[in-house]
Scaffold this active site. Sequence first.
Site, PDB file in Angstrom:
ATOM      1  N   LYS A   1     -12.823  -1.605   6.945  1.00 24.78           N
ATOM      2  CA  LYS A   1     -12.078  -2.417   7.921  1.00 24.78           C
ATOM      3  C   LYS A   1     -12.735  -2.246   9.284  1.00 24.78           C
ATOM      4  O   LYS A   1     -13.649  -2.948   9.593  1.00 24.78           O
ATOM      5  CB  LYS A   1     -10.576  -2.069   8.028  1.00 24.78           C
TER       6      LYS A   1
ATOM      7  N   TRP B   1       0.831  -1.216   0.000  1.00 23.71           N
ATOM      8  CA  TRP B   1       0.000   0.000   0.000  1.00 23.71           C
ATOM      9  C   TRP B   1       0.856   1.253   0.000  1.00 23.71           C
ATOM     10  O   TRP B   1       0.556   2.226  -0.698  1.00 23.71           O
ATOM     11  CB  TRP B   1      -0.986  -0.019   1.167  1.00 23.71           C
TER      12      TRP B   1
ATOM     13  N   ASP C   1      -1.172   6.810   6.192  1.00 23.28           N
ATOM     14  CA  ASP C   1      -2.340   6.057   5.750  1.00 23.28           C
ATOM     15  C   ASP C   1      -2.664   5.080   6.883  1.00 23.28           C
ATOM     16  O   ASP C   1      -1.895   4.174   7.177  1.00 23.28           O
ATOM     17  CB  ASP C   1      -1.983   5.301   4.465  1.00 23.28           C
TER      18      ASP C   1
HETATM   19  N1  PMP Z   1      -4.283   1.615   2.186  1.00 25.27           N
HETATM   20  C1  PMP Z   1      -4.418   0.478   2.892  1.00 25.27           C
HETATM   21  C2  PMP Z   1      -3.504   0.250   4.056  1.00 25.27           C
HETATM   22  C3  PMP Z   1      -5.402  -0.457   2.552  1.00 25.27           C
HETATM   23  O1  PMP Z   1      -5.544  -1.575   3.263  1.00 25.27           O
HETATM   24  C4  PMP Z   1      -6.255  -0.186   1.468  1.00 25.27           C
HETATM   25  C5  PMP Z   1      -7.371  -1.125   1.060  1.00 25.27           C
HETATM   26  N2  PMP Z   1      -7.302  -2.389   1.466  1.00 25.27           N
HETATM   27  C6  PMP Z   1      -6.056   0.998   0.753  1.00 25.27           C
HETATM   28  C7  PMP Z   1      -5.076   1.869   1.148  1.00 25.27           C
HETATM   29  C8  PMP Z   1      -6.929   1.327  -0.418  1.00 25.27           C
HETATM   30  O2  PMP Z   1      -8.170   1.657   0.052  1.00 25.27           O
HETATM   31  P1  PMP Z   1      -9.416   1.807  -0.924  1.00 25.27           P
HETATM   32  O3  PMP Z   1      -9.604   0.469  -1.566  1.00 25.27           O
HETATM   33  O4  PMP Z   1     -10.513   2.193  -0.014  1.00 25.27           O
HETATM   34  O5  PMP Z   1      -9.076   2.848  -1.911  1.00 25.27           O
END
Ligand code: PMP
Length: 426
Positions: A261, A165, A237
């Site tokens: 989550k 991520w 994040d």
């Molecule tokens: N950052 C993290 C740590 C994530 O776990 C996720 C999604 N699993 C995201 C960003 C992306 O989030 P989204 O799918 O809501 O755009």
Amino acid sequence: MATAASPHSLMLKTPSTAAAAGARTAFPVTTRLPATAPKPISIKCAAATTKVQDPRPPAPAAAQERIFNFAAGPAVLPEKVLLKAQSELYVWRESGMSVMEMSHRGKDFTSIIQKAESDLRALLEIPPEYAVLFLQGGATTQFAAVPLNLCHPDDSVDYIVTGSWGDKAFKEAQKYCKAKVVWSGKAEKYTKIPSFEDVQQDPDAKFLHICANETIHGVEFKDYPVPKNKGGILVADMSSNFCSKPVDVSKFGVIYAGAQKNVGPSGVTIVIIRKDLIGNAQGITPVMLDYKIQAENASLYNTPPCYGIYMCGLVFEDLLEQGGLKEVEKKNKKKAELLYRAFDESKGFYRCPVEPSVRSLMNVPFTLEKSELEAEFIKEAAKEKMVQLKGHRSVGGMRASIYNAMPLAGVEKLVAFMRDFQARHA
Ligand code: PMP
């Protein structure tokens, strides 16, 4: 029609007139919910004489029929919250309509979003010099929104990359400014967090970015690097560990989280930003992602994800009722310790690749020494009503996500199953 004898049936009480069948205020209805549910809703109407058919389908399956969901997402929410949302879905309190239907500028939704914000502020002890924004588009949209709001194309920014991520956030930022990776755990398959002294930060960078919990790799920051950039701006994040433990918000310039989550349905995105960082957006920043425009409009510049925000509000209320994030963290630690201990006591039958000091309280990846047994493990666990244990497609193996909503009983059951599986396959 389900009978009143069933705890999940809808019960028509005090038959009413057939006036305006289908109109929700035309007949008095009491919804019977499972014993764990909060107060039943009751809709009263004066002119009531004839029985009418309740247009609503029977309530869904009983709470005790739910399985243990070890999914990494989109969202895993407490049973109590889901039941409350179910009871309020049709009519929210005195409004006569669902939250989904009400005007986002009306007084009812205003009270919902304001309470959600004040409860979140109480939970995270957010200082007054920080704004809270309820946006949409997920954390992926914030990968772009952060550089679009905090810097200009010629500015440099630093990224510590401890998993996929963080890597995605870095790659998106490259489109909008001069993004640089100052540390990457890729060579070690994202199993570590660096010692902060080893990270060469750029003093001219506009911000330092981290992903506080890597959902796929199960690596979690236990403390945070001090940003060495001139503005002292750390951006995190926190999508997959948001509200799982207390956080000292004052250490951050920006915290963002795709709120799924732990706290709500996917799509809702929460941004907590130091107010002095607002108002520096690049000219090309889309209006709905412009922190200044959203802050000036109390997150209502465009239509917000109303129902999702309402759900987040229910979760915040529940977390406060649990005693706040210190209590929530205690529960999360207990669950995680139980699971990690089971790996360590398995004499190598189960393995967790992550360095012990940075193992996530939320996402627990593991493999089997005999990898050929992994498919069987997942299949047998599912038969025992423990689902979604397959690891992310990019890393394989297994992953048990044990968000706030996973009860201790779920982890205890998994650990007992793991021991039994090992005994049968050792
Ligand atoms: N950052 C993290 C740590 C994530 O776990 C996720 C999604 N699993 C995201 C960003 C992306 O989030 P989204 O799918 O809501 O755009």
